[in-house]
Enzyme design. Structure first.
Site, short mmCIF file in Angstrom:
data_model
loop_
_atom_site.label_atom_id
_atom_site.label_comp_id
_atom_site.label_asym_id
_atom_site.label_seq_id
_atom_site.Cartn_x
_atom_site.Cartn_y
_atom_site.Cartn_z
N CYS A 131 -42.21 -92.83 -53.82
CA CYS A 131 -42.61 -92.43 -55.16
C CYS A 131 -42.95 -93.65 -56.01
O CYS A 131 -42.51 -94.76 -55.72
CB CYS A 131 -41.47 -91.69 -55.84
SG CYS A 131 -40.89 -90.27 -54.94
N ARG A 149 -49.24 -96.25 -52.18
CA ARG A 149 -47.91 -96.08 -51.60
C ARG A 149 -47.80 -94.76 -50.84
O ARG A 149 -46.82 -94.53 -50.12
CB ARG A 149 -46.85 -96.09 -52.71
CG ARG A 149 -46.77 -97.42 -53.44
CD ARG A 149 -46.12 -97.26 -54.80
NE ARG A 149 -44.72 -96.90 -54.74
CZ ARG A 149 -43.72 -97.78 -54.86
NH1 ARG A 149 -43.99 -99.05 -55.03
NH2 ARG A 149 -42.49 -97.39 -54.80
N TRP A 166 -43.45 -88.63 -53.52
CA TRP A 166 -43.47 -88.53 -52.05
C TRP A 166 -42.22 -87.72 -51.76
O TRP A 166 -41.10 -88.22 -51.91
CB TRP A 166 -43.43 -89.93 -51.46
CG TRP A 166 -43.18 -90.02 -49.98
CD1 TRP A 166 -41.97 -90.16 -49.36
CD2 TRP A 166 -44.15 -89.99 -48.94
NE1 TRP A 166 -42.15 -90.23 -48.01
CE2 TRP A 166 -43.46 -90.13 -47.71
CE3 TRP A 166 -45.55 -89.85 -48.92
CZ2 TRP A 166 -44.12 -90.14 -46.49
CZ3 TRP A 166 -46.19 -89.87 -47.70
CH2 TRP A 166 -45.49 -90.02 -46.50
N ASN A 177 -37.45 -92.23 -58.78
CA ASN A 177 -37.68 -92.67 -57.39
C ASN A 177 -36.33 -92.73 -56.70
O ASN A 177 -35.33 -93.06 -57.34
CB ASN A 177 -38.25 -94.08 -57.34
CG ASN A 177 -39.70 -94.14 -57.76
OD1 ASN A 177 -40.29 -93.12 -58.10
ND2 ASN A 177 -40.26 -95.33 -57.75
N GLY A 178 -36.31 -92.51 -55.41
CA GLY A 178 -35.05 -92.66 -54.67
C GLY A 178 -34.33 -91.33 -54.53
O GLY A 178 -34.94 -90.26 -54.65
N GLU A 183 -40.99 -100.26 -26.54
CA GLU A 183 -41.48 -100.40 -27.91
C GLU A 183 -41.97 -101.83 -28.17
O GLU A 183 -42.99 -102.04 -28.84
CB GLU A 183 -40.38 -99.98 -28.90
CG GLU A 183 -40.75 -100.09 -30.37
CD GLU A 183 -41.91 -99.21 -30.84
OE1 GLU A 183 -42.38 -98.36 -30.04
OE2 GLU A 183 -42.35 -99.39 -31.97
N LYS A 206 -45.76 -102.69 -29.26
CA LYS A 206 -46.11 -103.46 -30.46
C LYS A 206 -47.05 -104.59 -30.09
O LYS A 206 -48.02 -104.85 -30.78
CB LYS A 206 -44.84 -104.04 -31.13
CG LYS A 206 -44.01 -103.04 -31.89
CD LYS A 206 -44.59 -102.66 -33.21
CE LYS A 206 -45.05 -101.27 -33.38
NZ LYS A 206 -44.87 -100.12 -32.71
N GLU A 261 -50.49 -103.20 -29.26
CA GLU A 261 -51.18 -102.64 -30.43
C GLU A 261 -51.81 -103.70 -31.31
O GLU A 261 -52.95 -103.55 -31.75
CB GLU A 261 -50.19 -101.84 -31.29
CG GLU A 261 -49.79 -100.49 -30.72
CD GLU A 261 -48.76 -99.81 -31.60
OE1 GLU A 261 -48.99 -98.66 -32.00
OE2 GLU A 261 -47.71 -100.41 -31.90
N HIS A 312 -39.45 -102.71 -7.28
CA HIS A 312 -40.22 -101.72 -6.53
C HIS A 312 -41.71 -101.84 -6.80
O HIS A 312 -42.45 -100.86 -6.69
CB HIS A 312 -39.72 -100.31 -6.86
CG HIS A 312 -38.28 -100.13 -6.49
ND1 HIS A 312 -37.85 -100.08 -5.19
CD2 HIS A 312 -37.17 -100.02 -7.25
CE1 HIS A 312 -36.54 -99.95 -5.16
NE2 HIS A 312 -36.09 -99.91 -6.40
N LYS A 353 -53.79 -94.33 -37.47
CA LYS A 353 -52.41 -94.10 -37.89
C LYS A 353 -51.97 -92.69 -37.48
O LYS A 353 -50.85 -92.48 -37.01
CB LYS A 353 -52.31 -94.28 -39.41
CG LYS A 353 -50.90 -94.11 -39.97
CD LYS A 353 -50.05 -95.31 -39.64
CE LYS A 353 -48.61 -95.14 -40.01
NZ LYS A 353 -47.72 -95.95 -39.16
#
Ligand code: G6P
Length: 615
Positions: free
Chosen positions: A2, A25, A76, A102-103, A487, A491, A494, A510, A610
């Protein structure tokens, strides 16, 4: 996340412009409350996704030209779906107090119950609305507006930033915060408040920061700051790099969104963990929709996801099987759809998706529901397509992620899935309450440990520099170190476009070990526990074939360090199942450093999107 903008003695246009600058944002709805010189207050709210601010601007085009006091907000959603009635500002029963926030107000349920018992009427599904009613109650008790906000914030738990206007105070805006940013600005005849520097750039001559548990009285002729107890404090002046333009401000001084979002990981985890314990200490997943009975009845979990979300799902498998003793499969969503999976009403299919829109995951969830299985989604976007269609939902609260390569959402997903596993363990009685409590306590230590790991960026950069020039990377791990290795490899692929393969360390012999030669970089995740020794053996195997070995090892693991050319040290995590959000951090930083060295655009890597809404 937010965004807040407020102005005392300014133009409505300044508020709208501020909202425009907060749009980056990510948001789903927007609104303003305006108190004009006559002491009239009016509100305009729009829930039209990323068109909301534009629509708001159109509706406000004929607003007053004279200076006003006003608060604006881009929302948000976290509590309550994106809709006009949940959009900020929220008002009290009199309609004279308007709040933007916010929050998260962690104890909003109990506060709302108390306020409702005292005669207050709630009209939204948000946690924010309690603040408006708390201010109303304190005003009725004789407090002035700053005192009323202070009284409200004393009652509220969580991390938040709020700004409040009152119809009877046309020249005053009050604001306060705890663990969420809020900045103040002053100019000629206008003062401002905003959650984000970008909304203040060029609008204020002087900038100040507001500290935790301070109240700002924002008036056209300046700002006054006090503690919650009313004692005056001198706000710290904020100097901004004169070279910063809007984009630099939106990145918060970071070079790119990826590094900003990595830095936000401790908060993303902390927010995802907020508000998850009931008064009796048991876990509560408020938004879940599925009942404890629904979940007690399941005899199998199938996790479906893509990309980094899939890796989070792999971590979940270990946690679900270990803690909740429920057989768990993890499937790549695009594969799951076409393999005729065995699902029935006792299967829980968990879709993991930051966006909640990825087509393959969405279709896998649809397939699950057609088969009679229960569908649950872990999503970062409230009311996303998956969240709307699934039987249940758990929200990660990472805030919007701009960087295409997921960082903070991935960590928040792991934590949300571990909360799910612990909740299932609690409801199915597979772990004693005190063990669940101890593990949740440990989860709450993760933000600090992740912050610690992020603080080691310079050391990671030095390792990246030492191996720069290599073209082939292997990432190895076992147990939960395996998804972390995957991961790490993802990264690197990507954002650096280097060839990187993630592999279970034990499987190396193997096949892939044939590829190891001098110059190959092997990054091994050395997770504490039963597999540690075995990973170290695998490390010795590749080292003896000439690989350059980098280990991710816990502080003090000198044995691991002795086997490696380079070490990425991480703060220790007592239970290995909880270690992935910490051990993945140096791998994110490693990929980031290598990509930057190659001059790549880390926020918008080539060929990637995205949100992938095609098959
Ligand atoms: C894309 C993104 C990844 C993400 C994946 C799944 O490939 O670039 O960062 O992990 O989609 O997205 P989701 O929104 O379903 O988590």
């Amino acid at each position: 996340m937010c965004g807040i903008i407020g102005v005392a003695g300014g133009s409505v246009k300044t508020v709208v412009e501020g909202l425009r600058r907060l749009e980056y944002r990510g948001y789903d709805s927007a609104g303003v409350a305006v108190v004009d010189g006559e002491g009239a207050m009016w509100r305009v709210r729009v829930a039209d996704g990323t068109r909301s601010v534009e629509e708001l601007a159109l509706r406000l085009a004929d607003g007053p030209a004279a200076p006003v006091t006003s608060v604006g907000h881009t929302r948000w959603a976290t509590h309550g779906q994106p809709s006009e009635h949940n959009a900020h500002p929220h008002v009290d029963c009199t309609g004279r107090v308007a709040v933007v926030h916010n929050g998260i107000v962690e104890n909003h349920t109990e506060l709302a119950a108390e306020l409702a018992a005292g005669g207050h009427t709630f009209v939204s599904d948000t946690d924010t609305e309690v603040v408006a009613h708390l201010v109303e109650a304190a005003l009725a008790g004789g407090a002035d507006l700053p005192g009323a906000l202070a009284a409200a914030l004393r009652r509220v738990r969580g991390s938040f930033a709020v700004a409040v206007v009152h119809a009877g105070e046309p020249d005053l805006l009050v604001a306060g915060r705890r663990s969420a940013p809020l900045l103040l600005g002053t100019g000629a005849g206008t003062s401002l408040v905003a959650s984000d520097l970008s909304a203040l750039l060029g609008e204020a001559d002087q900038l100040f920061t507001l500290d935790d548990d301070q109240i700002a009285e924002v008036r056209p002729d300046g700002v006054r700051v006090t503690t919650l107890a009313g004692d005056p404090v001198v706000p710290a002046a904020l100097s901004v790099d004169p070279a910063w333009d809007l984009e630099a401000a939106q990145k918060g001084g970071y070079d790119d969104f990826m590094s900003k979002e990595m830095s936000e990981q401790p908060r993303a985890i902390a927010d995802t963990l907020l508000d998850r314990r009931g008064t009796d200490g048991r876990l509560v997943l408020d938004e879940l929709r599925l009942t404890e009975d629904d979940l007690r009845a399941i005899d199998k979990v199938v996790v479906v996801a893509c990309g980094s979300s899939y890796h989070a799902g792999m971590v979940a498998k270990y946690a679900l099987e270990r803690w909740a003793r429920v057989p768990t499969e993890v499937d790549i969503a695009s594969e799951h759809r076409y393999r005729d999976p065995v699902l029935d009403e006792r299967t829980l299919v968990v879709g993991v998706s930051q966006s909640g829109e990825t087509l393959d995951t969405l279709e896998a969830l649809r397939e699950a529901r057609r088969s009679g299985a229960r569908a649950l989604v872990v999503s970062n976007v409230v009311h996303s397509q998956m969240a709307r269609e699934a039987d249940g939902v758990i929200y990660t609260r990472a805030g919007p992620e701009v960087g295409v390569a997921s960082t903070k959402c991935h960590l928040a997903q792991v934590v949300a899935l571990e909360l799910l596993a612990l909740s299932l363990a609690q409801w199915r009685g597979t772990l004693p309450t005190e063990v669940v409590t101890a593990l949740v306590d440990e989860l709450h230590l993760l933000p600090q440990k992740v912050a610690d790991a992020l603080g080691r960026a310079k050391e990671v950069e030095a390792v990246a520099e030492a191996v720069a020039g290599a073209r082939d990377f292997f990432f190895l791990g076992r147990h939960v170190g395996y998804p972390v290795a995957l991961e790490g490899a993802l990264k690197l692929k990507e954002i650096s476009y280097l060839r990187a393969e993630g592999y279970p360390a034990g499987e190396l012999k193997h096949g892939p070990i044939a590829l190891i030669e001098p110059g190959t970089v092997v990054v091994a995740v050395v997770t504490r526990g039963a597999v540690r020794e075995k990973v170290l053996t695998n490390v010795a195997e590749v080292a003896s074939r000439g690989a350059t070995v980098v280990v991710v090892a816990e502080d003090g693991d000198t044995t691991a360090a002795a086997r490696a050319h380079h070490v990425l040290w991480t703060p220790p995590v007592a239970d290995p199942l909880l270690s992935p959000p910490v051990t993945v951090v140096p791998l994110q930083l490693f990929a980031y450093s290598l990509a930057r060295r190659l001059g790549n655009d880390v926020d918008r890597p080539r060929n990637l999107a995205k949100t992938v809404t095609v098959e």
